[in-house]
Design a protein around this motif. Structure first.
Motif, short mmCIF file in Angstrom:
data_model
loop_
_atom_site.label_atom_id
_atom_site.label_comp_id
_atom_site.label_asym_id
_atom_site.label_seq_id
_atom_site.Cartn_x
_atom_site.Cartn_y
_atom_site.Cartn_z
N PHE A 1 1.12 -4.74 -22.98
CA PHE A 1 1.99 -5.83 -23.39
C PHE A 1 2.50 -6.60 -22.19
O PHE A 1 2.70 -6.07 -21.12
N ARG A 2 2.76 -7.85 -22.41
CA ARG A 2 3.36 -8.68 -21.38
C ARG A 2 4.86 -8.75 -21.62
O ARG A 2 5.38 -8.25 -22.62
N ASP A 3 5.53 -9.41 -20.67
CA ASP A 3 6.96 -9.64 -20.85
C ASP A 3 7.15 -10.76 -21.86
O ASP A 3 6.24 -11.52 -22.17
N PHE A 4 8.39 -10.89 -22.35
CA PHE A 4 8.70 -12.08 -23.13
C PHE A 4 8.59 -13.30 -22.21
O PHE A 4 8.98 -13.23 -21.04
N PRO A 5 8.08 -14.39 -22.70
CA PRO A 5 7.90 -15.57 -21.85
C PRO A 5 9.22 -16.08 -21.29
O PRO A 5 10.24 -16.08 -21.97
N THR A 6 9.15 -16.49 -20.04
CA THR A 6 10.28 -17.16 -19.39
C THR A 6 9.96 -18.64 -19.27
O THR A 6 8.86 -19.02 -18.87
N VAL A 7 10.91 -19.47 -19.64
CA VAL A 7 10.69 -20.91 -19.67
C VAL A 7 11.41 -21.59 -18.51
O VAL A 7 12.59 -21.35 -18.28
N HIS A 8 10.67 -22.40 -17.76
CA HIS A 8 11.25 -23.26 -16.72
C HIS A 8 11.15 -24.70 -17.24
O HIS A 8 10.15 -25.38 -17.03
N LYS A 9 12.19 -25.09 -17.93
CA LYS A 9 12.10 -26.34 -18.69
C LYS A 9 11.95 -27.58 -17.81
O LYS A 9 11.47 -28.62 -18.26
N GLU A 10 12.33 -27.47 -16.55
CA GLU A 10 12.22 -28.64 -15.67
C GLU A 10 10.77 -29.02 -15.38
O GLU A 10 10.49 -30.12 -14.93
N TYR A 11 9.81 -28.10 -15.61
CA TYR A 11 8.40 -28.40 -15.37
C TYR A 11 7.68 -28.92 -16.61
O TYR A 11 6.54 -29.37 -16.53
N CYS A 12 8.30 -28.80 -17.78
CA CYS A 12 7.61 -29.10 -19.04
C CYS A 12 7.27 -30.58 -19.16
O CYS A 12 8.08 -31.45 -18.81
N ILE A 13 6.06 -30.85 -19.65
CA ILE A 13 5.63 -32.24 -19.87
C ILE A 13 5.56 -32.54 -21.36
O ILE A 13 5.09 -33.60 -21.75
N GLY A 14 5.97 -31.59 -22.17
CA GLY A 14 6.03 -31.82 -23.61
C GLY A 14 4.70 -32.00 -24.29
O GLY A 14 4.60 -32.69 -25.30
N CYS A 15 3.64 -31.37 -23.76
CA CYS A 15 2.30 -31.55 -24.32
C CYS A 15 2.10 -30.78 -25.62
O CYS A 15 1.23 -31.11 -26.42
N GLY A 16 2.87 -29.71 -25.81
CA GLY A 16 2.77 -28.93 -27.03
C GLY A 16 1.63 -27.94 -27.06
O GLY A 16 1.34 -27.34 -28.11
#
Length: 340
Positions: A36-51
């Motif tokens: 198993f992997r870890d729960f995802p960590t989000v760095h929202k400042e990098y997001c480009i909103g591609c979906g």
């Protein structure tokens, strides 16, 4: 009634009370299984909103895109939010995230295991042990530790390789590390033969100029790439793969060139007996004749002939641009060995 009394008796026992008070999950069950992997960590400042993350997620409701409220100073950021209650920690969202740095990290983010691979790689990297100099630059460049040294040999663990190509970029020896396209093997062979034949023909047309080269001189010519590429695409209609093949060929190809000057021949026929492929023949009507189609370019005739009938040169190739057009730069110079 007796059952109720029995239950009351059981609950009243000291041993049961102690087990109830000290109840806890076993330690080894608390540890996250390796798969198993870890729960995802989000760095929202990098997001480009591609979906891409929400599209790839196989767990309903585990990830969704949200957008911060706009302020007078700036627009609100769009970014993914992970719902841990639904997330199954597969890591697909992190794998497909196209930003660099990654908006989503998920444990072994760049280590794609076989069971987590979304799209099988169509490229295979292999090491030629004969050419490998054991510098280990590929080993150090590999981001997933897929390259190892065993028994003095450097090898690639294909089950761990993610086909990123970093190893090939670092390898200082041409040909020691090879990139192979898994599909269209026969078509790739045909493209290679096509390219070699076209380059040979282009050089053959300039043979009169090449013969004039003196020791240490270099002959340069450009061959337009587009006509060759179009013919290659008729064989393998995938421009990405075809271009890659042509680039690898031109970058690594080292072609022997044999020229022939019959006006210098005195009919001694030394070359006829030495030619291993029968490309050079003699008849009373035609004298000594060389058949280029049978020639292996072994240079035996060049080394045997004392009158310089055969010329021996080496050609190298490189795809480049000239006046806005893609060309194959061809460099030809007299062979350094053997020296006549």
């Amino acid at each position: 009634m007796s059952s109720v009394i029995w239950y009351l008796y059981e609950f009243a026992r000291k041993s049961w009370a102690e087990k109830f008070a000290n109840a806890h999950t076993e330690h080894e069950i608390l540890e996250k299984p390796e798969r198993f992997r870890d729960f995802p960590t989000v760095h929202k400042e990098y997001c480009i909103g591609c979906g891409a993350c929400t599209t790839a997620c196989p767990a309903p409701g585990a990830i969704k895109l949200v957008r911060d409220t706009d302020t007078p100073e700036e627009e609100g950021l769009t970014y993914p939010v992970i719902v841990k209650g639904a997330c199954i920690r597969c890591g697909f969202c992190a794998e497909v995230c196209p930003t660099d740095p990654k908006t989503i990290e998920c444990g072994e983010n760049h280590l794609i295991r076989e069971e987590f691979t979304i799209v099988p790689s169509e490229k295979l990297y292999v090491i030629d042990d004969y050419l490998c100099i054991r510098c280990k630059k590929c080993l150090k460049a590999c981001p997933v530790d897929a390259i190892v040294e065993e028994d003095g040999r450097v090898e690639i663990d294909q089950s761990r390789c993610i086909a990123c190509g970093d190893c090939l970029e670092k390898c200082p020896v041409k040909g020691a590390l090879k990139r192979i396209h898994v599909a269209y093997v026969e078509e790739q062979k045909m493209v290679i033969n096509l390219a070699v034949n076209e380059l040979e023909a282009a050089i053959e047309e300039r043979s009169d100029d090449i013969k004039k080269l003196g020791a240490g001189e270099v002959y340069r010519m450009n061959q337009p790439l587009r006509p060759l590429l179009e013919r290659a695409l008729e064989v393998l209609p995938d421009e990405e793969i075809t271009r890659d093949i042509l680039e690898m060929i031109t970058d690594r190809l080292k072609m022997r060139i044999i020229t022939w000057s019959p006006e210098k021949c005195v009919q001694c026929r030394l070359c006829v007996d030495e030619c291993p492929s029968g490309a050079i023949t003699y008849s009373e009507d035609e004298g000594v004749v060389r058949d280029p189609e049978k020639c292996l370019r072994c240079s035996t005739c060049y080394q045997t002939c004392p009158f310089g009938v055969a010329g021996y040169y080496v050609a190298r190739f490189l795809i480049d641009e000239s006046n806005g057009e893609e060309v194959i730069r061809i460099t030809i110079k007299p062979a350094a060995l053997p020296v006549k």
